[in-house]
Structure formats: structure tokens, C-alpha cells
Design an enzyme around this catalytic site. Structure first.
Site, short mmCIF file in Angstrom:
data_model
loop_
_atom_site.label_atom_id
_atom_site.label_comp_id
_atom_site.label_asym_id
_atom_site.label_seq_id
_atom_site.Cartn_x
_atom_site.Cartn_y
_atom_site.Cartn_z
CG HIS A 42 -7.20 1.89 18.48
ND1 HIS A 42 -7.44 0.88 18.77
CD2 HIS A 42 -7.29 1.47 16.82
CE1 HIS A 42 -7.78 -0.20 19.04
NE2 HIS A 42 -7.94 -0.01 17.15
CG HIS A 48 -16.89 -1.48 17.60
ND1 HIS A 48 -18.18 -2.02 17.80
CD2 HIS A 48 -16.79 -2.63 15.68
CE1 HIS A 48 -18.37 -3.13 16.97
NE2 HIS A 48 -17.76 -3.14 15.37
CG ASN A 99 -20.64 -3.92 12.27
OD1 ASN A 99 -21.38 -4.71 12.63
ND2 ASN A 99 -20.33 -3.56 10.86
NE ARG A 137 -23.35 -7.80 11.70
CZ ARG A 137 -23.11 -7.86 13.15
NH1 ARG A 137 -22.81 -5.89 13.22
NH2 ARG A 137 -23.82 -8.29 14.65
#
Lengths: 284, 284
Positions: free
Chosen positions: A111, A121, A123, A125
């Protein structure tokens, strides 16, 4: 500082290698972001679940509250053990593994202080039950979209996808548009990016190379966008618009986001999986 | 301004009477809060679903952004029609009614300018499928709890309960403590109050009298607490603590609250069911 020692379970063996890459990427992102911020430093907090907890593992939390990065979290997490009933119902292959699973990932949300710098964002995984699969993605959420930023962000992710499979970018871009959407507001979260899950092509090495290239693409493009926008003058009205947009971000993350839901069902550290919350948000 | 005209369906007949009381209570709350605010005025917005929508009905939204009441929403909603599959699974008696249902309620959340004035929530509602039942409650969420406020708030609700049934307060207080709890934070939302649902004692008239008395108890006690605290001096640190506490409120409402979830599944106006969101909140 606690160290997370995975068990010798075969399914965690899969994730141990992945975590090595995630931690390396985490460190390189930290170096890049601290340099870009020109003042802020990341706090480093590692946490593990209590001994005797149903699940093992924990996380490497890295948070910076800086001048350019108002609040940015870059977390690596690693969890393994026997899933709850709810977890078993949600995870492919968990019924067949008797609930045993391992999961790890790196998750980043930034932010930004200047309303013209888009929220971002990223990500990636790795998951293991009786199956193994990869997931990930990156998406951009500007309050005030600039075509140049959107085009460059997508171009960088497209390049990562093109090295993997001809249709990957098209598919994962569409998946992202579908996933990062607020049905109750009938509006997209931002200008998209890519999203993929349940990835298991049969060639695990190639899948990993692709996943890594998504991380690298992010690290290449986002700092360039930040540099472009971070010193643009803005008004109080611009700032207010940013804080309202952040309210939508909160709604998405708490109502729809899989990673956040995963944090809830695995009784993880809320300070870790809620690191994605904005430092301040408005619902005027 | 649109007018909501219920159908002649027998199950909506039940809710038509309830809505009359909710709207009357709404008006009296508005008068009391405007007087207490000494400056702010409620905006009035009525909304209805588009013709042809699967569901009928809409709401009477009343919002004030004042000096004492930083943001307060007092909404009456009324919805009826045939529920979605998800709705049918969630509502008792909906399978037996072929999905037909009617629901109405008054819902209030007040976020206060002074950090020493507690946030408050009150809701009472009526539901009809092949069954009919009432629900409701009120709870107090101070950033800085004062024993006097907590005691008076509970005493007022206890009085409403005692007029209904000897064990009602004890049961509904416990239900409230259980319901308004954030498991991921391992902390209660506030200092409690009462909560009840699925209320159908067999004596509908008595159930309605009790429900009304909860609304009246709220209108009696909350203004007294506001008057007690609204002019207390506070620091920037006090204000910051309030904004963090509001972040927890957001987490509860988006992750756990039944009313908010009901808004999501009935495709209601997000501006109405998300009126409970604070004007500004922090996750530092």
C-alpha cells in the site's frame, strides 16, 4: 529468532525446496524496496506455532512502514500437518492423504503513500497432499489507472507466461479478471494481471521454472512503476479516493481471498495473513 | 422516491406489520440522534430492486455524518421472493416453502467521533419461510470500556428480557458473547449485550412485544451513554486506538456477521448492508 524445521514427511520434502526460493526472492525484494523507499527499513519477525499445536510451521514476516511504501508486507509462510475437516473438504487430494498436507508460499501486498502509485499484490505458493500443485499470480490495483503502467505490468507477466506455454498468459489473465472481482460491487478489484492455481502439468520442473519467472517478472516491473509515480504531486481529494479504493481492497480480502481464508482455517497468525490490510482505509 | 409494496403473499403479510414498527422506531431514533448531534442531519435514500429481479423489495436507508455521530446508519430493509439455492440451504423452513421467503429488519451501527463514546450496533428482524421467527440484539463496542456504560447498557437490555422470560437475559447475553467474538484474534468484539435468533416461542404476540422492547431499551440507554462521553477530551493516540478497534469491527462484519452475509446472498444494495463499515479504520 525461531527456525522452522520441516519434518521428514515426503510431502513436506516437496515444499522445502520451494521455501528456499521464496526466501531468496523475499530477500531480494526487501533490498529493492528499501532502496526505492530511501528511508524505511523492513521489520523482521519470525513466528512458529506453539509446540503441541495440531499444525506445525510458521512464517517469516517482513513489514516496512516507509516514506514511499506506506505499508508493505512480504511474508513467507510454511505450514504442515493434518488438516481440519474444513481444510480437508477444501484441498484437492487431502481426503486421500488422510488429511496430511504441506503448504508454503510468498505473499506480498504493498500500500503506497502516493495515490498515483498503484497498490500491488504478488503471491506464489506450493501445496502438497496426495497431490502436489503450484499456484500464484500478481495483480495491480491503481486508484487512478495509467495505461502505461497497466500495459507494462501485463507485458512483464506475459513474458513470464510465454516462456512456459503459448496460451498461458491468455488463460491466466482471464482467470485473474474472474478471480479479482467484487460481485457485490459489480466491479473489478483493479486492472488485473495473472492468476493460476492447481497447476500440475506433469512436468514439475517446468512448472517451478514458470512460477519462479512470475516472481522475477514482478521484481522487475513493479519498482519501475513505483519510480515513475512516487513523486507526482497529489491533492487531499486524490488521497481520499485512494482510501476509498483501499476499502474495496479490504472487502475483497476478507470476503473472497483464498489466501486469507486459508489463514483463517489453519489458525495462522492473523498479523501475518492480515498483513494485506491497508494502514488506513475509508468507507465515507 | 420509490415505495416498497409487499405482495399479498401470506408470508409477506407477517413481515408487513413488523416493518411498520421498524419504520416508526427508525424515525424516533433519527429524531433522538439528530438532537444529540446538534448539527448533523440524516440523509434519506430509499431503494428498490430492479423490476424483473428474482427478489422484490428494497430498503429505507438513513445515514448521518455529523459532529458527534461521525457516521451512523439506521436502515430498514424488506425483501421477499424465492431464495437462491444458497439461501434455501441457510434458511430454516425454506425447503418446505419452495424457497419462498420474506425478511425485514431494522439495523443500526453508529461510529462516533469521540473515541470515548462506544460504537454501538442494534438490529431486530423478522423472517418468514414455511416457518416464522424473530431475531435481534444490541451490543456495545468501546475502545476504552467504562464500567458504568457497560453496566447501564446491560441493565437496560436485561429489563427488556426480564419482561419476557426469566432466563432470557442470561441466555441471550451468552449468545451475544459467543456470536460477537473474533476467533482469529481470540478476542471479543466488545463488552457484549444480547443476541437472539430463530425465536418462535409459539406465542407470536409475546415474541413481538419482547422484540419491540429491545428496540425501546436501545433507544433509552444509548443516547444517555453518548451524552456522558461525547465531550470528553482525547489525544491523537486515543483516536488512533479507536481506528484500530474499528479495523476489528470491519473484520467481524465482513467475515462473520450474518446480516452482512445475508446482504451478499440476496444481492442487496452494498451501500445499505455495508453501511456498518466505519468512515475510517486503521491496520497500522
Amino acid at each position: 529468532m525461531n527456525t522452522i524445521t520441516p519434518t521428514a514427511d515426503p510431502e513436506t520434502g516437496f515444499t522445502v525446496e520451494a521455501v528456499k526460493f521464496y526466501r531468496d526472492l523475499q530477500e531480494r525484494i526487501i533490498v529493492a524496496f528499501e532502496e526505492l523507499d530511501g528511508g524505511g527499513k523492513f521489520e523482521r519477525n519470525d513466528w512458529t506455532r506453539e509446540p503441541g499445536h495440531r499444525l506445525k510451521g510458521g512464517g517469516y514476516m517482513r513489514v516496512m512502514r516507509g516514506k514511499v511504501f506506506e505499508k508493505v508486507g512480504v511474508n513467507v509462510s510454511h505450514v504442515w500437518g493434518t488438516a481440519s475437516e474444513q481444510g480437508i473438504a477444501q484441498m484437492p487430494g487431502a481426503k486421500e492423504s488422510g488429511g496430511k498436507f504441506a503448504a508454503c508460499g510468498i505473499s506480498l501486498v504493498a500500500h503506497m503513500a502516493n495515490p498515483f502509485v498503484p497498490t500491488v499484490h504478488m503471491n506464489i505458493r506450493s501445496m502438497a497432499t496426495s497431490k502436489t500443485w503450484l499456484g500464484g499470480g500478481a495483480d495491480l490495483t491503481p486508484t487512478f489507472p495509467f495505461d502505461e503502467d497497466t500495459a507494462d505490468f501485463h507485458a512483464s507477466l506475459k513474458q513470464a507466461c510465454d516462456g512456459y506455454r503459448a496460451d498461458a498468459y491468455k488463460e491466466y489473465k482471464e482467470w485473474c479478471d474472474k478471480y479479482f472481482y467484487l460481485p457485490h460491487r459489480k466491479e473489478p478489484r483493479g486492472v488485473g494481471g495473472i492468476f493460476f492455481d492447481d497447476l500440475d502439468s506433469g512436468n514439475q520442473a517446468a512448472d517451478f521454472v514458470f512460477q519462479r519467472s512470475v516472481g522475477e517478472a514482478f521484481l522487475d516491473i513493479y519498482p519501475r512503476i513505483v519510480r515513475r509515480r512516487k513523486d507526482m504531486p497529489f491533492t487531499e481529494a486524490d488521497r481520499d479516493a485512494q482510501l476509498v479504493k483501499r476499502g474495496r481492497y479490504v472487502e475483497f480480502n476478507l470476503v473472497y481471498d483464498r489466501g486469507t481464508k486459508f489463514g483463517f482455517v489453519t489458525d495462522a497468525n492473523p498479523e501475518a495473513y492480515l498483513m494485506s490490510m491497508p494502514p488506513v482505509a475509508k468507507w465515507p
